[in-house]
Design a protein around this motif. Structure first.
Motif, mmCIF file in Angstrom:
data_model
loop_
_atom_site.group_PDB
_atom_site.id
_atom_site.type_symbol
_atom_site.label_atom_id
_atom_site.label_comp_id
_atom_site.label_asym_id
_atom_site.label_seq_id
_atom_site.Cartn_x
_atom_site.Cartn_y
_atom_site.Cartn_z
ATOM 1 N N HIS A 315 18.364 -20.416 37.978
ATOM 2 C CA HIS A 315 19.377 -19.876 38.856
ATOM 3 C C HIS A 315 18.629 -19.034 39.861
ATOM 4 O O HIS A 315 17.812 -18.364 39.670
ATOM 5 C CB HIS A 315 20.436 -19.137 38.292
ATOM 6 N N TYR A 316 19.065 -19.033 41.100
ATOM 7 C CA TYR A 316 18.359 -18.056 42.102
ATOM 8 C C TYR A 316 19.503 -17.551 43.058
ATOM 9 O O TYR A 316 20.377 -18.451 43.473
ATOM 10 C CB TYR A 316 17.257 -18.638 42.863
ATOM 11 N N ASP A 317 19.222 -16.548 43.715
ATOM 12 C CA ASP A 317 20.138 -15.970 44.724
ATOM 13 C C ASP A 317 20.091 -16.750 46.169
ATOM 14 O O ASP A 317 18.877 -17.179 46.334
ATOM 15 C CB ASP A 317 19.925 -14.534 44.813
ATOM 16 N N ASP A 318 20.977 -16.244 46.918
ATOM 17 C CA ASP A 318 21.008 -17.007 48.325
ATOM 18 C C ASP A 318 19.766 -16.770 49.136
ATOM 19 O O ASP A 318 19.505 -17.543 50.037
ATOM 20 C CB ASP A 318 22.138 -16.234 49.233
ATOM 21 N N GLN A 319 19.156 -15.356 48.839
ATOM 22 C CA GLN A 319 18.063 -15.077 49.658
ATOM 23 C C GLN A 319 17.004 -16.181 49.372
ATOM 24 O O GLN A 319 16.152 -16.066 50.484
ATOM 25 C CB GLN A 319 17.591 -13.686 49.482
ATOM 26 N N MET A 320 16.831 -16.837 48.416
ATOM 27 C CA MET A 320 15.676 -17.577 48.017
ATOM 28 C C MET A 320 15.746 -19.144 48.448
ATOM 29 O O MET A 320 14.863 -19.677 48.375
ATOM 30 C CB MET A 320 15.679 -17.673 46.409
ATOM 31 N N VAL A 321 17.066 -19.419 48.980
ATOM 32 C CA VAL A 321 17.337 -20.572 49.658
ATOM 33 C C VAL A 321 16.206 -20.974 50.711
ATOM 34 O O VAL A 321 15.865 -22.417 50.543
ATOM 35 C CB VAL A 321 18.651 -20.643 50.277
#
Length: 586
Positions: A315-321
């Motif tokens: 899982h990763y947050d939106d900033q990592m997209v």
């Protein structure tokens, strides 16, 4: 009637203090010797809790479990033996008070005089020596030696110097209690020693206590010293049979000028990669730019060694997209899940973890347990729960980021910096910029050298800047968090960020960083709810307050001036707890 007679006989003829208590906890009878315990007349009808501080429920449990209770009265220690007389509602409790004062004093004396071992390391002694003349080095060394021996003399402790930078001190348990009470002022005094360098003399202490043998004490002390050094030095760590305790830690780790360790460990890691069948690269859960950038850097090293590595991505947050989309678009990386990795593991597989050294934080603890070869690359201060099966470790708390450490290793293990792709160079630079708050925090000379090398290798600042762009909802949440901050005593700012954003950890850290730009603020704590009902906290400090120690108290960790944690209570509750902790720890 018979029960009453038994109670009367027990209270009349008992050779030691005895009292009888009914089911309501009231004293109904007492022997004449009870005055040895309670120095006032007539305790009949008194509540037993008022007399002893023991609740009737505690007494009931002691009877059921056949355990003694202890109280202190009139400068004496009494063991209280409780037993039941009779059955049902008419039953009562007999309490016998045994004077154990001599034994208690002997036990206290024994504990106070128990032997403890302390190992004292003069931090960065090699850097100190290399930056001063021979004459001045001798003077400073003598002054440090005099200071440590003078301190030991005040404790009546024995001190042995068996290396230029290492001392062993034999002291007692009561000495340790005195040091704790003084908050290890010995560490503060060392920083007052004048040197010709731009950093102070600092000491690290590892103390072993509670061991059954001297050898065990020595092991405890060594473990404690290793942990103190791994956490950046300038602190004391006490290890006993049950736990570690931390004290001090008021200065930043001193950056080392020599990159020899990066070169040696880089070559060693590349050799391990070549000797392994599969190479798995893994960062911490909820990947950020530092762990992802470091992972791509190690991926490049593995490719250079002729392997086809796997990068475990959860899982990763939106900033990592944006950054992950660029990496996937390159179609040169094998991103897999932890479950897939477990199905590919064999006895010669190698796992390389970056940006964490704690089993509870990695993407897949099961994968770490499944392999025989583990490598750890991390810049965080060392915690207690480290990986136990690592065969190679590169942990430097002075470094700004894991990406900085990996970048240095790549400089020695790649034949040409052009081997590094633009995606990898951008990811590594983004990782450095994230953990330094764009070179505003914990950025040393080697940090800028690493960034410079990445720029020459093809990193594009415009692309990296795009990775840090926030959408309008995040921008509003950040502004709201700054506006709603409250300032408490000591220049500490606290704020709660709205849970409307999907990136509480990122928003919290940005707000915490921004709050430090306000005049008079020494530290900041920002909390916000995450997606699964918990609360994440970001903590920042200018250096006078060790936020790592604060966050460790709530299950987190980090560095002296950058730390964080995740808890199960609400943002309001955790900020109240942090405020209370700060008040009591002063």
């Amino acid at each position: 009637m018979q029960l009453k007679k038994i109670e009367e006989l027990l209270s009349e003829y008992a050779p030691m203090p005895v009292c009888i208590v009914n089911s309501q906890g009231k004293v109904t009878r007492a022997s004449s010797r009870i005055t040895d315990v309670f120095k006032y007349d007539g305790i009949i009808d008194y509540d037993v809790f008022q007399l002893t501080g023991l609740k009737i429920q505690e007494i009931e449990v002691s009877i059921e479990e056949s355990k003694a209770l202890y109280i202190e009265r009139n400068d004496k220690t009494f063991k209280v033996l409780c037993s039941r007389i009779g059955e049902g509602e008419e039953s009562s409790i007999m309490m016998v008070f045994v004077d154990e004062t001599p034994y208690s004093k002997l036990k206290g004396l024994y504990n106070d005089e128990k032997v403890c071992l302390a190992l004292i390391n003069v931090d960065n002694f090699d850097v100190l020596s290399s930056n001063t003349s021979d004459v001045r080095e001798s003077e400073i060394t003598t002054e440090i030696d005099k200071y440590i021996r003078g301190w030991a003399k005040t404790l009546e402790a024995a001190v042995i110097r068996y290396k230029e930078n290492l001392y062993e001190v034999v002291l007692t348990h009561s000495n340790i209690e005195q040091l704790i009470e003084d908050k290890f002022a010995v560490l503060d005094g060392a920083r007052d020693i004048k040197t010709d360098t731009d950093f102070p003399v600092t000491l690290s202490m590892g103390i072993g206590m509670g061991g059954k043998t001297l050898a065990e004490l020595d092991d405890y002390a060594q473990d404690a010293l290793d942990l103190a050094l791994g956490r950046g030095g300038d602190q004391a760590v006490i290890k006993n049979i049950r736990s570690f305790e931390y004290y001090g830690g008021k200065t930043q780790s001193v950056e080392k000028g020599n990159k020899g360790k990066s070169r040696l460990l880089g070559y060693a890691l590349k050799t391990l990669i070549k000797q392994s069948s599969n190479v798995f690269i893994m960062g911490h859960r909820n990947a950020d730019m530092d762990s992802f950038g470091a992972a791509l850097g190690i991926n490049r090293m593995a490719v250079s060694a002729g392997k086809e590595p796997y990068v475990i991505l959860g899982h990763y947050d939106d900033q990592m997209v944006e950054i992950i989309s660029d990496a996937k678009a390159a179609e040169t990386y094998e991103f897999i899940s932890a479950e897939k990795a477990l199905s590919l593991v064999d006895e010669n597989s190698l796992v390389i973890t970056v940006d964490t050294h704690r089993p509870m934080l990695v993407e897949s603890p099961e994968l770490v347990e499944a392999v025989n070869k583990l490598v750890v690359i991390d810049h965080h201060r060392k915690a207690e729960d480290v990986f136990q099966n690592q065969i190679l470790s590169y942990m430097e708390s002075y470094a700004s980021s894991a990406s900085e450490l990996v970048t240095e290793m790549l400089q020695y293990t790649l034949d040409d910096k052009k081997e590094l792709s633009p995606v990898e160079a951008n990811a590594l630079l983004a990782g450095i910029m994230l953990d330094t708050n764009r070179f505003a925090v914990k950025a040393g000379v080697r940090t800028f050298e690493a960034a410079s090398w990445l720029k020459r290798a093809g990193a594009d600042l415009q692309v990296v800047r795009r990775y840090f762009q926030a959408d309008s909802s995040n921008f509003r949440a950040r502004a709201e968090g700054i506006a709603n901050a409250r300032i408490i005593e000591g220049g500490i700012a606290m704020s709660i960020c709205s849970s409307a954003t999907g990136n509480p950890q990122i928003i919290n850290s940005q707000v915490a960083d921004e709050l430090l730009t306000i005049k008079g603020i020494e530290a900041s704590f920002v909390a916000g709810s995450d997606r699964i009902g918990g609360t994440v906290i970001s903590a920042r400090s200018l250096g006078n307050i060790n936020v790592q120690k604060v966050m460790e108290n709530f299950g987190g960790g980090g560095h002296l001036n950058t730390a964080g944690a995740r808890v199960d209570c609400s943002p309001e509750e955790i900020l109240d707890k942090i405020e209370e902790f700060l008040k009591t720890s002063q």
